[in-house]
Design an enzyme around this catalytic site. Structure first.
Site, PDB file in Angstrom:
ATOM      1  N   PHE A 297       0.860  -1.187   0.000  1.00  0.00           N
ATOM      2  CA  PHE A 297       0.000   0.000   0.000  1.00  0.00           C
ATOM      3  C   PHE A 297       0.897   1.239   0.000  1.00  0.00           C
ATOM      4  O   PHE A 297       0.733   2.154   0.819  1.00  0.00           O
ATOM      5  CB  PHE A 297      -0.936   0.033   1.217  1.00  0.00           C
ATOM      6  CG  PHE A 297      -1.809  -1.182   1.385  1.00  0.00           C
ATOM      7  CD1 PHE A 297      -3.003  -1.315   0.681  1.00  0.00           C
ATOM      8  CD2 PHE A 297      -1.438  -2.194   2.250  1.00  0.00           C
ATOM      9  CE1 PHE A 297      -3.804  -2.433   0.845  1.00  0.00           C
ATOM     10  CE2 PHE A 297      -2.240  -3.313   2.422  1.00  0.00           C
ATOM     11  CZ  PHE A 297      -3.427  -3.434   1.724  1.00  0.00           C
TER      12      PHE A 297
ATOM     13  N   ASP B  52       1.128  -1.219  -4.882  1.00  0.00           N
ATOM     14  CA  ASP B  52      -0.146  -0.534  -4.722  1.00  0.00           C
ATOM     15  C   ASP B  52      -1.076  -0.966  -5.853  1.00  0.00           C
ATOM     16  O   ASP B  52      -0.604  -1.369  -6.929  1.00  0.00           O
ATOM     17  CB  ASP B  52       0.031   0.988  -4.748  1.00  0.00           C
ATOM     18  CG  ASP B  52      -1.098   1.715  -4.035  1.00  0.00           C
ATOM     19  OD1 ASP B  52      -0.931   2.058  -2.852  1.00  0.00           O
ATOM     20  OD2 ASP B  52      -2.160   1.916  -4.660  1.00  0.00           O
ATOM     21  N   SER B  53      -2.369  -0.876  -5.620  1.00  0.00           N
ATOM     22  CA  SER B  53      -3.338  -1.259  -6.649  1.00  0.00           C
ATOM     23  C   SER B  53      -3.656  -0.113  -7.591  1.00  0.00           C
ATOM     24  O   SER B  53      -4.301  -0.309  -8.628  1.00  0.00           O
ATOM     25  CB  SER B  53      -4.629  -1.769  -6.007  1.00  0.00           C
ATOM     26  OG  SER B  53      -5.229  -0.756  -5.219  1.00  0.00           O
TER      27      SER B  53
ATOM     28  N   ALA C 197      -2.958  -6.105  -2.792  1.00  0.00           N
ATOM     29  CA  ALA C 197      -2.021  -6.463  -1.720  1.00  0.00           C
ATOM     30  C   ALA C 197      -2.302  -7.848  -1.153  1.00  0.00           C
ATOM     31  O   ALA C 197      -1.375  -8.633  -0.916  1.00  0.00           O
ATOM     32  CB  ALA C 197      -2.077  -5.421  -0.612  1.00  0.00           C
TER      33      ALA C 197
ATOM     34  N   ASP D 257       0.681  -0.232   5.187  1.00  0.00           N
ATOM     35  CA  ASP D 257       0.034   1.059   5.443  1.00  0.00           C
ATOM     36  C   ASP D 257      -1.237   1.178   4.600  1.00  0.00           C
ATOM     37  O   ASP D 257      -1.329   2.012   3.697  1.00  0.00           O
ATOM     38  CB  ASP D 257       1.005   2.198   5.124  1.00  0.00           C
ATOM     39  CG  ASP D 257       0.426   3.566   5.480  1.00  0.00           C
ATOM     40  OD1 ASP D 257      -0.477   3.627   6.336  1.00  0.00           O
ATOM     41  OD2 ASP D 257       0.877   4.568   4.890  1.00  0.00           O
TER      42      ASP D 257
ATOM     43  N   CYS E 143      -5.304   3.381   9.951  1.00  0.00           N
ATOM     44  CA  CYS E 143      -5.872   4.720  10.089  1.00  0.00           C
ATOM     45  C   CYS E 143      -7.382   4.638  10.296  1.00  0.00           C
ATOM     46  O   CYS E 143      -8.098   5.617  10.097  1.00  0.00           O
ATOM     47  CB  CYS E 143      -5.533   5.585   8.877  1.00  0.00           C
ATOM     48  SG  CYS E 143      -6.141   4.940   7.305  1.00  0.00           S
TER      49      CYS E 143
END
Length: 278
Positions: free
Chosen positions: A109, A134-135, A161, A181, A221
């Site tokens: 990520f 990352d996508s 991921a 992340d 987060c």
């Protein structure tokens, strides 16, 4: 962001014309930016019963610039990317992770390359190789531009991921440092159980891929997942992976994202730096 201000107005009181005008006038007079850009979150405006608006320049002519975090240079385009365009809440965690990272590193990520570039640009060159995953193709293109801005070439992989970690784990791929992340898995309380399962799977896969003495930097987060819940899900993943964990640092958002005791939503970011052993 350097000479460009990114502005979001998300409540009815702040969205009234006199208040909007006062905000923009004060920012312009006090900070004299080259541009002030409003970033609109359409879903939030709808929830707050605010009229639709378009993102765009409120004053000035400049919407992109270059910023430096911990000596690492980044392109910034206020009209692109997530939230206000680039994340600043991980700024101090980028530097902390770089202190402990070593060997072959995988940044999952990676978004626009925040952790990956800090690891790759360590003065001591402790990381022999850094790969970002990352996508989002757009995010990886910006990450590549950021790497070039710092005179480096890194490997960037466009992939889901979960699928990649499952594949790498099955193939017995090994790393010395792994960064996790992800964006918020639990955007509401309804998502809590699913989010906890997602965090557990990610951390379990990562731990299985780490060499003895490896470093895991794992973040959340999601406000709806508290610090104790996050610690527990990581501990459960370690138990299932038959790994022992030592907490090196237990961190939150950078100091310019203060936690307000009467606003619990401000305590949202968790960042664990862990040493993983067999």
């Amino acid at each position: 962001y350097n000479d460009v201000i990114s502005l979001q107005i998300l409540t009815q009181a702040m969205d009234t014309p006199p208040v909007r005008e006062a905000i923009v006038r004060t920012l312009r007079e006090e900070l004299q930016p080259a541009g002030i850009v409003e970033r609109v979150e359409a879903r939030i405006r709808e929830l707050e019963q605010l009229p639709p608006r378009e993102s765009g320049l409120l004053c000035g002519e400049k919407s992109s610039t270059e910023v430096t975090m911990n000596g690492v240079r980044f392109h910034y385009d206020s009209r692109e990317g997530q939230k206000t365009g680039a994340f600043l809440d991980q700024r101090e965690n980028y530097a902390a992770a770089a202190q402990y990272a070593h060997g072959e590193a995988l940044d999952v990520f990676c978004y626009q390359g925040g952790f990956a570039l800090h690891l790759a640009l360590q003065p001591e060159a402790k990381c022999s190789n850094v790969t970002g995953v990352d996508s989002s193709r757009a995010a990886l293109e910006m990450a590549e531009k950021n790497a070039a801005l710092n005179g480096r070439e890194l490997e960037w992989i466009e992939a889901n991921a979960f699928d990649l970690l499952r594949e790498y784990s099955a193939a017995n791929r090994r790393y010395d440092t792994i960064i996790l992340d992800p964006s918020a898995f639990a955007k509401s309380k309804r998502d809590l159980d699913k989010a906890l399962r997602g965090y557990k799977e990610l951390n379990l896969r990562a731990m299985k891929m780490l060499r003895p003495g490896g470093i895991l930097v794992t973040c959340s987060c999601s406000f709806h997942i508290g610090a104790s819940d996050f610690l527990k899900v990581v501990a459960d993943a370690a138990q299932d992976a038959h790994k022992s964990l030592r907490v090196i640092e237990n961190r939150g958002a950078a100091k310019d994202h203060p936690v307000l005791l009467n606003v619990p939503e401000t305590s949202y970011l968790k960042c664990l730096i862990l040493s993983v052993t067999n």
